[in-house]
Design a protein around this motif. Structure first.
Motif, PDB file in Angstrom:
ATOM      1  N   SER A  21       0.750  -1.126   0.060  1.00 12.07           N
ATOM      2  CA  SER A  21      -0.007   0.076  -0.040  1.00 12.07           C
ATOM      3  C   SER A  21       0.922   1.371  -0.128  1.00 12.07           C
ATOM      4  O   SER A  21       0.241   2.479   0.072  1.00 12.07           O
ATOM      5  CB  SER A  21      -1.034   0.043   1.290  1.00 12.07           C
ATOM      6  OG  SER A  21      -0.256   0.144   2.447  1.00 12.07           O
ATOM      7  N   GLN A  22       2.168   1.008  -0.272  1.00 14.48           N
ATOM      8  CA  GLN A  22       3.139   2.312   0.040  1.00 14.48           C
ATOM      9  C   GLN A  22       3.739   2.478  -1.648  1.00 14.48           C
ATOM     10  O   GLN A  22       4.797   2.091  -1.812  1.00 14.48           O
ATOM     11  CB  GLN A  22       4.109   1.984   0.982  1.00 14.48           C
ATOM     12  CG  GLN A  22       3.693   1.579   2.305  1.00 14.48           C
ATOM     13  CD  GLN A  22       3.075   2.947   3.095  1.00 14.48           C
ATOM     14  OE1 GLN A  22       3.332   4.056   2.676  1.00 14.48           O
ATOM     15  NE2 GLN A  22       2.035   2.719   3.676  1.00 14.48           N
ATOM     16  N   GLN A  24       5.232   5.044  -2.520  1.00 16.40           N
ATOM     17  CA  GLN A  24       6.384   5.838  -2.541  1.00 16.40           C
ATOM     18  C   GLN A  24       7.477   5.101  -1.856  1.00 16.40           C
ATOM     19  O   GLN A  24       8.696   5.255  -1.851  1.00 16.40           O
ATOM     20  CB  GLN A  24       6.206   7.219  -1.859  1.00 16.40           C
ATOM     21  CG  GLN A  24       5.111   8.073  -2.491  1.00 16.40           C
ATOM     22  CD  GLN A  24       5.444   8.316  -4.032  1.00 16.40           C
ATOM     23  OE1 GLN A  24       6.805   8.616  -4.210  1.00 16.40           O
ATOM     24  NE2 GLN A  24       4.828   8.311  -4.731  1.00 16.40           N
ATOM     25  N   MET A  26       9.125   2.702   1.318  1.00 11.08           N
ATOM     26  CA  MET A  26       9.424   2.955   2.928  1.00 11.08           C
ATOM     27  C   MET A  26      10.718   2.757   2.884  1.00 11.08           C
ATOM     28  O   MET A  26      11.634   1.906   2.245  1.00 11.08           O
ATOM     29  CB  MET A  26       8.820   1.917   3.646  1.00 11.08           C
ATOM     30  CG  MET A  26       7.096   1.708   3.623  1.00 11.08           C
ATOM     31  SD  MET A  26       6.254   0.636   4.354  1.00 11.08           S
ATOM     32  CE  MET A  26       6.402   1.204   6.175  1.00 11.08           C
ATOM     33  N   GLN A  34       7.335  -1.384  11.025  1.00 11.82           N
ATOM     34  CA  GLN A  34       5.886  -1.863  10.998  1.00 11.82           C
ATOM     35  C   GLN A  34       5.738  -3.542  10.891  1.00 11.82           C
ATOM     36  O   GLN A  34       4.566  -3.890  11.345  1.00 11.82           O
ATOM     37  CB  GLN A  34       5.428  -1.335   9.402  1.00 11.82           C
ATOM     38  CG  GLN A  34       3.968  -1.865   8.877  1.00 11.82           C
ATOM     39  CD  GLN A  34       3.316  -0.923   7.875  1.00 11.82           C
ATOM     40  OE1 GLN A  34       3.895   0.324   7.773  1.00 11.82           O
ATOM     41  NE2 GLN A  34       2.073  -1.444   7.304  1.00 11.82           N
TER      42      GLN A  34
END
Length: 64
Positions: A21-22, A24, A26, A34
């Protein structure tokens, strides 16, 4: 040895779920927080992902 292989796959899956869902990406530290995995483990697995992607000619894998 099988347990270690299963554990590595489970950890890799945790990282991929965190990243899905990231858009860009992490940082290694954020991924470790996380997933609850040690930062060194996350780093090792991400390097492995990058290496595999490079060998397969995939683009878009990069450490921030």
């Amino acid at each position: 040895m099988e347990k270690q292989g299963s554990q590595a796959i489970a950890r890799a899956a945790q990282i991929l779920r965190a990243l899905e869902s990231q858009l860009q990406g992490m940082s290694i530290t954020a991924l470790a927080k996380q997933t609850g995995l040690p930062r060194t483990t996350v780093h090792r697995l991400v390097i492995s992902f990058e290496s595999s992607a490079t060998e397969q000619g995939m683009r878009g894998w990069a450490l921030p």
